[in-house]
Design an enzyme around this catalytic site. Sequence first.
Site, PDB file in Angstrom:
ATOM      1  N   LYS A 209      37.576  69.335  41.458  1.00  0.00           N
ATOM      2  CA  LYS A 209      36.520  70.176  40.890  1.00  0.00           C
ATOM      3  C   LYS A 209      36.657  71.558  41.519  1.00  0.00           C
ATOM      4  O   LYS A 209      36.248  71.792  42.644  1.00  0.00           O
ATOM      5  CB  LYS A 209      35.141  69.586  41.193  1.00  0.00           C
ATOM      6  CG  LYS A 209      34.030  69.987  40.188  1.00  0.00           C
ATOM      7  CD  LYS A 209      33.678  71.452  40.166  1.00  0.00           C
ATOM      8  CE  LYS A 209      32.854  71.855  41.373  1.00  0.00           C
ATOM      9  NZ  LYS A 209      32.461  73.324  41.295  1.00  0.00           N
ATOM     10  N   GLU A 287      35.896  71.982  55.353  1.00  0.00           N
ATOM     11  CA  GLU A 287      36.323  73.277  55.881  1.00  0.00           C
ATOM     12  C   GLU A 287      35.286  74.288  55.420  1.00  0.00           C
ATOM     13  O   GLU A 287      35.215  74.624  54.245  1.00  0.00           O
ATOM     14  CB  GLU A 287      37.723  73.620  55.373  1.00  0.00           C
ATOM     15  CG  GLU A 287      38.424  74.676  56.211  1.00  0.00           C
ATOM     16  CD  GLU A 287      38.107  76.073  55.741  1.00  0.00           C
ATOM     17  OE1 GLU A 287      37.256  76.730  56.399  1.00  0.00           O
ATOM     18  OE2 GLU A 287      38.680  76.516  54.760  1.00  0.00           O
ATOM     19  N   CYS A 321      37.183  82.784  55.175  1.00  0.00           N
ATOM     20  CA  CYS A 321      36.337  82.098  56.149  1.00  0.00           C
ATOM     21  C   CYS A 321      36.776  82.360  57.581  1.00  0.00           C
ATOM     22  O   CYS A 321      35.961  82.291  58.507  1.00  0.00           O
ATOM     23  CB  CYS A 321      36.307  80.603  55.869  1.00  0.00           C
ATOM     24  SG  CYS A 321      37.958  79.855  55.809  1.00  0.00           S
ATOM     25  N   GLU A 428      27.615  84.890  58.371  1.00  0.00           N
ATOM     26  CA  GLU A 428      28.869  85.158  57.675  1.00  0.00           C
ATOM     27  C   GLU A 428      28.582  86.087  56.497  1.00  0.00           C
ATOM     28  O   GLU A 428      27.825  85.740  55.588  1.00  0.00           O
ATOM     29  CB  GLU A 428      29.487  83.848  57.182  1.00  0.00           C
ATOM     30  CG  GLU A 428      30.853  84.030  56.570  1.00  0.00           C
ATOM     31  CD  GLU A 428      31.491  82.708  56.179  1.00  0.00           C
ATOM     32  OE1 GLU A 428      32.709  82.564  56.341  1.00  0.00           O
ATOM     33  OE2 GLU A 428      30.762  81.806  55.711  1.00  0.00           O
TER      34      GLU A 428
END
Length: 525
Positions: A209, A287, A321, A428
Amino acid sequence: METGRFENSDAHVAGSNKSASSAAGTAAWETRAMAPGASRNMIGGAWVSCASTAGMSIDPASEKELGSYGLASPAEVDAAVGAARRAFEAEGWRAAPKALRLETLRAIIQRLEAKAEDLAQEISQEIGAPIDFARARQVAHGLDHLRIILAAAEAARDDVAPDPTTPEHRVRYEPMGVAALITPWNWPFNQIALKVGAALAAGCAMVLKPSELAPSSAALIAEEVRAGLAAAGAPAGVFNLVQGEAASGRALVAHPGVDAISFTGSTAAGREIAQIAARDFKRVTLELGGKSPNLLFADCDAPRAVRQGVAHCFRNAGQSCNAASRMLVERSIYDEVLALAAAEAEATTVGDPAAPGGHLGPQVSGAQFDRVQALIASGIEQGARLIAGGLGKPPGLPRGVYGEGIGYFSRPTVFADVAPSMRIFREEIFGPVLTITPFDSEDEAIALANDSAYGLAAYVQTGDPARADRLARALRAGMVQVNGESRAPGAPFGGVKASGVGREAGFWGVRAFQEIKAISGVAAR
């Protein structure tokens, strides 16, 4: 991890021959239609139109509608999982010899190599990655991941005798079963390569997906995977694709026919997936986010460290990331570093993703642009010192209907004097925003670096090998890179704390999709 500098030009906006005062005044940069696979699922080797296509993709550089993408229903997800389960159990993939798994992966790699330019074009349009970057980093590195996984699988053994004198006592690695693979938009091919390649080499069947923001590139990849399976004689249902948003992903991870889940994305979504998976004790690899520190000591090569650090933070429009987004600097070189970082940021260009050059592209969506702007505003409001960039879009972009620049482009931004209490130190941002904080001692540097909910990556710049080793041990991160040294090919990728669970890439990625079985009393045949 690449640490080289982007090649910056003198102009602040690069790659477009359309000025803000163009004749029409409203012209957007050119776009193309989405691939038809964006609104289709692949189930059991066949393309099937999604029952719903309510989603709409937007070109982040022009803000034009590209077309609709599919939204897989629970019934469509069920069909995809069913096809994977049949391939794994009834059609024999579970017991497929290693040679067939490797032959299949080779066939897929060959087909994707031939489609490299098509992939680069799709990724460039979907997420706004400049075409040179899409070719050299997005696509080239995805292919590298697949080749490294293949080499690791070739070298690995399914049966291992810990003591060669007693071969009847052994450890066997077996595929977990049906894997749910959920990938993000920021590195769409890389993440699909890491998951699909590893799951295939491990012997799993799977349902992918992809992100709804990158459906076309995923569909292109899916077609080549389907063709590679057919060429190798593997069951068609080994690989399945469902398009959709979060609801489709939830249906997939909650499905009782799924044995393992590999997810790359936000920490919030990862936490929800872990809770769903825990109900049935499904194996998970997560992750997630990062807020990676980059420690600069007085004995480092400051110009080189800053050049690399700024480029590392800004690459992919800051949407990585493991971006080195928190620069921590020894006070004796603090002023020098601030001047260097501001100059690097001011020299960094943005521009049309379709044009060649070393410029940055836009944020992937209006929502992501708004988040970046909100966090820049918070930095200003909370007292951080803005030394480059700031709020709004870069000057010189083509104009839209309402006069503002077209596209979700952020200004490359640098903040100095950033305190741990500020949002921009802790959250972030996922945009081209660098924060800089001074420290007075090695202990303080370690404390600042570890003062984060995240623990994905960390970067150290020092001329003292003993200090580098101490820091590498003390930093709470899944990966530490010293003086710009990239990770070795196939090195494990992943983090600790809120950055996730498990590792991807190479040997480690393959083992993430396998169970461990101890066998006593009979040697391998």
